[in-house]
Design a protein around this motif. Structure first.
Motif, PDB file in Angstrom:
ATOM      1  N   ASP A  96       0.829  -1.203   0.000  1.00  0.00           N
ATOM      2  CA  ASP A  96       0.000   0.000   0.000  1.00  0.00           C
ATOM      3  C   ASP A  96       0.863   1.254   0.000  1.00  0.00           C
ATOM      4  O   ASP A  96       0.569   2.227  -0.706  1.00  0.00           O
ATOM      5  N   ARG A  97       1.942   1.234   0.791  1.00  0.00           N
ATOM      6  CA  ARG A  97       2.837   2.403   0.843  1.00  0.00           C
ATOM      7  C   ARG A  97       3.551   2.587  -0.491  1.00  0.00           C
ATOM      8  O   ARG A  97       3.750   3.710  -0.949  1.00  0.00           O
ATOM      9  N   GLU A 100       1.108   4.112  -2.907  1.00  0.00           N
ATOM     10  CA  GLU A 100       0.899   5.515  -2.553  1.00  0.00           C
ATOM     11  C   GLU A 100       2.049   6.384  -3.054  1.00  0.00           C
ATOM     12  O   GLU A 100       1.838   7.465  -3.610  1.00  0.00           O
ATOM     13  N   LYS A 103       1.886   6.722  -6.899  1.00  0.00           N
ATOM     14  CA  LYS A 103       0.800   7.611  -7.324  1.00  0.00           C
ATOM     15  C   LYS A 103       1.139   9.071  -7.060  1.00  0.00           C
ATOM     16  O   LYS A 103       0.885   9.936  -7.901  1.00  0.00           O
ATOM     17  N   ASP A 104       1.732   9.359  -5.884  1.00  0.00           N
ATOM     18  CA  ASP A 104       2.047  10.739  -5.519  1.00  0.00           C
ATOM     19  C   ASP A 104       3.211  11.312  -6.316  1.00  0.00           C
ATOM     20  O   ASP A 104       3.223  12.505  -6.637  1.00  0.00           O
TER      21      ASP A 104
END
Length: 321
Positions: A96-97, A100, A103-104
């Motif tokens: 998940d990290r 993230e 995506k960022d």
């Protein structure tokens, strides 16, 4: 267990599908590292102007600073962003990290900011990342000829195992990496040089770190890369490299040479002339360089830290956004 790099690349390929775009990680053969451990270098917007003027399209940074990503938006320059060492273990422990972060720092900037790759970690050894670091080169006055390191005329060496002849240390280093990959079962992987450079100044005991040697090395490296040829062991694989570095960085720790690898000084003027077109339109330039000016023979002095090369295994990505 998969390495952190393997996990990260797999996650990068799992974006929700809107469309898939082939990202070619390198245009041409020549790129540059844009480090920012300094308090006096030009703003990112001005850096974009400099890079366009000297016609360098491939750029690598060591983080994913959003100010830099914004400045490169719409520039057409191709950018490799960095996942810092602090994040490598964190990314490996949490999918998940990892999603993230991608995506960022990647997905949300495409396609206007042309991000073509991610360098996972920097100068980390022991299997923590996918890059292989050749430590700063220290001379051996009994065996290493300065001309061999600087791409100047010399007798060269013959590899006793392959019977291949090498007339420069750059090609020999690349082929050492290919040999290691082949022995590990990865003979078809491509190698790219993510950092190679020569310091123009240094501490008193770093006698090889001079502006003249840096000028010779970077001029001849650029000339060698523009020939678009491979190495003796991989003659059909065109060699590509990112030069280290764009600017001298006054806040870098370590010996004096660490703060003098830049092709440009902090004020944007050139450290030495290696023949870039467009430099004279931006900054003060010395007289044009010629190969004759660059000839210098002799042996490296003891304990002179002058050159390093960092190599990675190139992977073409299919990025979804």
């Amino acid at each position: 267990m998969r390495t952190p790099a393997a996990v990260f690349w797999c996650l990068l390929l799992l974006f929700p599908v809107q469309r898939i775009v082939r990202v070619d990680a390198f245009t041409g053969t020549y790129g540059i590292n844009y480090g920012r451990i300094a308090d006096n270098i030009p703003a990112p917007e001005n850096v974009v102007s400099i890079l366009k003027a000297i016609k360098i399209k491939n750029v690598k940074i060591f983080d994913s600073d959003h100010g830099v990503l914004k400045a490169f938006k719409g520039s057409g320059l191709e950018l490799v962003v960095g996942l810092s060492n602090d994040y490598v273990k964190e990314i490996n422990s949490s999918e998940d990290r990892a999603m993230e972060w991608v995506k960022d720092n990647v997905q949300s900037w495409l396609p206007d900011t042309k991000i073509t790759g991610i360098a996972v970690g920097n100068e980390v050894l022991g299997g923590e990342t996918w890059s292989w670091k050749r430590p700063s080169y220290k001379s051996d006055p009994e065996h290493i000829n300065l001309s061999y390191a600087l791409f100047l005329p010399n007798a060269g060496i013959v590899d006793p195992k392959t019977n291949l002849h090498y007339d420069n240390m750059f090609d020999a280093t690349i082929d050492a990496a290919y040999t290691a990959l082949e022995a590990a079962g990865y003979g078809k992987m491509e190698v790219e040089v993510t950092e190679t450079g020569w310091a123009s100044s240094g501490d008193e005991d770093e006698t090889g770190a001079t502006a003249q040697n840096a000028r010779i090395y970077n001029f001849n490296l650029r000339k060698r890369l523009f020939k678009r040829k491979g190495t003796p062991l991989r003659p059909k694989v065109v060699m590509k490299a990112y030069v280290f570095a764009l600017f001298n960085e006054d806040l870098k720790p370590g010996p004096g040479s660490e703060r003098h690898y830049g092709l440009f000084k902090a004020d944007g003027s050139i450290s030495y002339d290696i023949g870039f077109s467009g430099l004279s339109n931006l900054h003060t330039s010395s007289s044009p360089s010629t190969q004759k000016e660059f000839y210098a023979g002799g042996w490296l002095a003891p304990n002179s830290l002058v050159l390093f090369t960092c190599i990675w295994i190139a992977v073409h990505l299919y990025v979804r956004y």
